[in-house]
Design a protein around this motif. Structure first.
Motif, PDB file in Angstrom:
ATOM      1  N   LYS A   1       0.840  -1.198   0.000  1.00 13.24           N
ATOM      2  CA  LYS A   1       0.000   0.000   0.000  1.00 13.24           C
ATOM      3  C   LYS A   1       0.873   1.245   0.000  1.00 13.24           C
ATOM      4  O   LYS A   1       1.860   1.326   0.722  1.00 13.24           O
ATOM      5  N   PRO A   2       0.553   2.233  -0.793  1.00  5.85           N
ATOM      6  CA  PRO A   2       1.375   3.434  -0.868  1.00  5.85           C
ATOM      7  C   PRO A   2       1.307   4.245   0.414  1.00  5.85           C
ATOM      8  O   PRO A   2       0.314   4.244   1.115  1.00  5.85           O
ATOM      9  N   SER A   3       2.400   4.945   0.715  1.00  6.54           N
ATOM     10  CA  SER A   3       2.435   5.804   1.890  1.00  6.54           C
ATOM     11  C   SER A   3       1.400   6.908   1.751  1.00  6.54           C
ATOM     12  O   SER A   3       1.239   7.509   0.691  1.00  6.54           O
ATOM     13  N   ASN A   4       0.678   7.152   2.851  1.00  9.38           N
ATOM     14  CA  ASN A   4      -0.351   8.197   2.894  1.00  9.38           C
ATOM     15  C   ASN A   4      -1.466   7.968   1.883  1.00  9.38           C
ATOM     16  O   ASN A   4      -2.137   8.918   1.467  1.00  9.38           O
ATOM     17  N   GLY A   5      -1.683   6.744   1.477  1.00  9.90           N
ATOM     18  CA  GLY A   5      -2.737   6.455   0.527  1.00  9.90           C
ATOM     19  C   GLY A   5      -4.085   6.355   1.203  1.00  9.90           C
ATOM     20  O   GLY A   5      -4.212   5.880   2.321  1.00  9.90           O
ATOM     21  N   THR A   6      -5.138   6.803   0.500  1.00  9.50           N
ATOM     22  CA  THR A   6      -6.495   6.703   1.023  1.00  9.50           C
ATOM     23  C   THR A   6      -6.977   5.270   0.892  1.00  9.50           C
ATOM     24  O   THR A   6      -6.927   4.682  -0.179  1.00  9.50           O
ATOM     25  N   VAL A   7      -7.449   4.705   2.015  1.00 12.05           N
ATOM     26  CA  VAL A   7      -7.900   3.315   2.008  1.00 12.05           C
ATOM     27  C   VAL A   7      -9.416   3.220   2.077  1.00 12.05           C
ATOM     28  O   VAL A   7      -9.985   2.158   1.823  1.00 12.05           O
ATOM     29  N   ALA A   8     -10.092   4.305   2.443  1.00 12.83           N
ATOM     30  CA  ALA A   8     -11.558   4.305   2.488  1.00 12.83           C
ATOM     31  C   ALA A   8     -12.028   5.749   2.455  1.00 12.83           C
ATOM     32  O   ALA A   8     -11.354   6.661   2.941  1.00 12.83           O
ATOM     33  N   SER A   9     -13.214   5.972   1.893  1.00 12.41           N
ATOM     34  CA  SER A   9     -13.787   7.311   1.855  1.00 12.41           C
ATOM     35  C   SER A   9     -15.277   7.192   1.603  1.00 12.41           C
ATOM     36  O   SER A   9     -15.778   6.138   1.194  1.00 12.41           O
TER      37      SER A   9
END
Length: 793
Positions: A31-39
């Motif tokens: 998973k990318p750093s500071n990536g959004t995982v939910a919204s």
């Protein structure tokens, strides 16, 4: 509390370069750093969950359609209906966020604003048991011959001062400048220096008017806006006191309110305490100035403090800060009114009365109860402590500037449910604004006249004998009271097993409210079931900043028709001095219960009194939104009620079931005589926690956090350290550490275990809180554990 200030919002990202340790393994996390995982979007509010670095920490952000209301309680974020922690409010007033290691946020479907553990506007009302919501009967007590709020012999004159919006800088706000403004009420024509009562309001909207294009959080007020005059909202008790010869200084704290969300590490607690002392410092200068209107008119060796809402925690802090000064002011009495207690502070030395409004829609968990519970045995002193539960009163209406129809700025009824049969606006037991302000004036006036002026005629309002002021009308007020140590013989606190206490199988010890049971073997079983934060259990509600520290422990008596023997608990007793009454605190956890109390003297003579005949403590309190709060009351049984027993030769006290079923909690069994002694600043040492810096490493390690005393103590000192605020950074799990200083020692450590991993993570600054000390006061309660990662990104 002077010293390093902790980072208020747990694990805030710090914009510094990370130190890479040679040999650290890089994480292979996909998973990318500071990536959004939910919204998503919930009820018009946009939210997102973003991963922080490559570790197991996420930022949850919620942007609301409207600014978050300013109130005493701290805003929380709930994920899928469950509160995960306290949130930071951004400068726009609409955005709140937090960092958490709770992995459930990755699969979030709903993110919502919450207060005191409940989702805002969740509609949890339940009136199925409305037939059982009738107003409880008032405790029987005498109406006092003299009313404490009635006008006195002096006229009242004003000596207000205003030194501007940026007159003083507070260390608790990192040097932020705030106003020095106050209303001063003086007895006209009174000779000599007069006792001083300082009033401090709490969290409320700080500016009002019309403006555009400015942040929601801003101080001083921008063009087109005016400061909300919250400090003018206590005129009734101020005038009552001044007319009887007391000076009252009601101070403004708008600057603290306006800046705390961005600058304060502790929700403004230290700053409020510093502000009170800054005003006392200024008053001392004027008292010594022959050209001042206040010259020689204030007795700063005889001071009382009242704090409303967050101001309640502020004045408790002021008393602690004052005690640590080389030349403290004579702060002798403190009254927290509908207070917050975010960090479990204690108040030894000064007389205290905590007022808990039962219909408080802001601090709805009545967390201020902890001030009483935590201070009872915090240190050897000789003062009267009281908690007053006021049915029908809400949070705001004690202040006329927080009350619709009388406020200059916007205000509202904080109990938002209009149809509630107990606290709704048309409920029979709900106090009108005028009635509530009359009750407040009576108890504020009576408290300070008793504890600053030694006017003993008002003692029955606070000593548990349920004396009533005529001006309080039909207000129902329940009392908890602990008499000064010189007029009290403690028999059993019921905090822990004791050799002098014999229990049956129906009796046990418990603390807190939770479900499932805690896995920590050091903790007692929970007294009641609760799915997390609950407003029903003020004695056991967790602290925002010290949620893992154990709350009040009590004895629990639970029985059915099959319970044998009938006697549930018995206590060996002896009193070297004859006392007036047998007292204890009690409450029921279910339906109405019956207990019989039997006293036996040294000759073997015994007598029994039914609790139901002397108190309604074992009847449930009125039901709010489907459930009744559990708040103990003091049961007081005159020893003359035990016919044929020698009151000076008590040998045993026992409790037996007097109903088919029951579930009751007990605390603080004592023999006492009502009295009030003038208090003062405590001489106990101050306990403070230090900071620590560590490298993460890849294995678990023990981290030693320094804890210090300001001076040696002749008896052991115990403090509690909590390593985070409810939700952690993952590497340091939530942990409660008990630290003991042997007599004569001033240095100790709180040892915690930190987990290591091989994931590259940003610098972490983790909060630590020192709370609920015994044989000491709180000095600097905020520590920071800074963790540098050793894994390269």
């Amino acid at each position: 509390m002077v010293g390093t200030l902790r980072t208020f919002w747990l694990a805030l990202a710090v914009t510094v370069a990370l130190i890479a340790v040679p040999g650290g393994a890089a994480s292979a996390d996909p998973k990318p750093s500071n990536g959004t995982v939910a919204s998503g979007r919930t009820a018009g509010a946009d939210w997102s969950v973003t991963r922080r670095g490559q570790g197991d920490t996420w930022r949850v952000k919620l942007r609301l359609p409207q600014p978050v209301v300013f109130r005493a309680a701290l805003p929380q974020i709930a994920v899928d209906g469950r509160v995960i922690g306290v949130a930071e409010r951004a400068a726009d007033g609409r955005t709140i966020s937090l960092l958490t290691s709770n992995a459930r946020v990755v699969k979030a479907k709903k993110v919502q604003l919450a207060w005191n553990g409940a989702v805002a506007g969740a509609g949890s009302q339940n009136y199925q048991a409305s037939a059982r919501t009738a107003q409880a009967a008032a405790p029987v007590g005498p109406v006092l011959e003299e009313d404490p709020a009635a006008p006195g012999p002096y006229g009242v004159e004003r000596a207000d001062y205003d030194l501007g919006d940026t007159a003083v800088r507070l260390a608790g706000l990192r040097g932020q400048a705030v106003e020095m403004r106050a209303a001063v009420y003086l007895p006209k024509g009174a000779e000599g220096a007069r006792p001083v009562a300082v009033f401090l309001h709490g969290m409320h909207q700080f500016c009002y008017g019309k403006t555009t294009g400015t942040p929601a959080i801003n101080w001083p007020c921008t063009k087109g806006m005016k400061p909300v005059p919250s400090y003018l909202g206590y005129e009734s008790p101020a005038k009552a006191l001044a007319s009887h010869g007391y000076a009252v200084v009601s101070i403004s704290a708008n600057g603290v309110n306006a800046t705390l969300d961005e600058s304060a590490p502790d929700a403004g607690t230290q700053a409020r305490g510093e502000l009170v002392l800054a005003h006392l410092d200024q008053l001392r200068q004027w008292v010594s100035d022959s050209d001042s209107q206040l010259s020689g008119r204030l007795d700063l060796s005889n001071v009382g403090l009242m704090g409303h809402s967050r101001g309640g925690e502020g004045v408790v802090t002021a008393a602690a800060l004052n005690s640590a000064r080389p030349s403290p002011y004579g702060i002798r009495a403190v009254l927290p009114l509908a207070p917050t207690d975010f960090a479990r502070n204690t108040l030894p030395g000064a007389a205290m009365a905590v007022i808990l409004p039962y219909c408080d829609g802001d601090v709805s968990d009545q967390q201020g109860q902890h001030f009483y519970d935590d201070s009872r045995y915090a240190g050897k002193d000789n003062v009267l402590r009281t908690t007053l539960t006021m049915l029908g009163a809400n949070h705001n209406f004690f202040n006329t500037e927080w009350t619709p129809a009388t406020s200059k700025a916007g205000s509202f009824d904080d109990w938002g449910d209009k149809k509630d049969p107990v606290c709704g606006r048309k409920a029979p037991g709900r106090l009108s604004p005028k009635q509530q302000q009359a009750v407040g004036a009576a108890y504020l006036s009576g408290f300070f006249r008793l504890n600053l002026g030694d006017e003993q005629q008002f003692l029955p309002m606070f000593d548990g004998t349920n004396g009533r002021a005529k001006s309080a009308g039909q207000a129902v007020v329940y009392t908890q009271a602990q008499q000064p140590s010189a007029s009290r013989t403690d028999l059993a606190s019921f905090a822990l097993p004791k050799a002098s206490v014999t229990t049956s199988k129906a009796a046990s010890y418990c603390a807190g409210a939770g479900n499932p049971p805690s896995k920590d073997k050091r903790l007692l079983p929970a007294c009641a079931k609760s799915d997390g934060w609950s407003t029903d259990f003020p004695h056991w509600v967790p602290s925002y900043f010290a949620p893992d520290v154990p709350t009040t422990s009590v004895a629990r008596l639970k029985w059915t028709t099959k319970t044998k023997p009938r006697t549930l608990v018995s206590i060996k007793a002896s009193s070297p001095t004859a006392r007036e009454a047998l007292t204890f605190r009690a409450a029921t956890l279910s339906s109405k219960a019956g207990l019989d109390v039997t006293v036996t003297d040294r000759s073997g003579a015994k007598a029994t009194v039914s609790v139901a005949k002397v108190s309604n403590a074992l009847s449930p309190l009125p039901r709010l939104q489907g459930s009744a709060k559990v708040i103990m009351q003091t049961v007081r049984i005159p020893l003359t009620s035990f016919k044929g027993v020698d009151p000076g030769a008590i040998a045993q006290v026992s409790f037996a079931r007097a109903s088919k079923t029951g579930d009751v909690v007990l605390a603080d069994l004592a023999l006492d005589t009502p009295s009030s002694v003038i208090g003062g600043p405590t001489a106990l040492p101050a306990a403070s926690i230090g900071d620590q810096i560590v490298f993460e490493r890849n294995k678990s390690q023990r981290v030693r956090i320094p804890v210090n005393l300001s001076r040696p103590s002749s008896v052991p000192v115990v403090v509690n350290v909590d390593t985070n605020i409810m939700y952690g950074e993952g590497r340091v799990p939530a942990k409660w550490v008990k630290v003991t200083f042997p007599a004569g020692k001033t240095k100790a450590v709180a040892e915690i275990r930190m987990r290591g991993n091989r994931k590259a993570e940003p610098l972490a600054r983790l909060d630590m809180t020192l709370s609920a000390p015994r044989n000491a006061i709180v000095g600097d309660p905020w520590g920071i554990l800074t963790v540098y990662d050793d894994d390269t990104a």
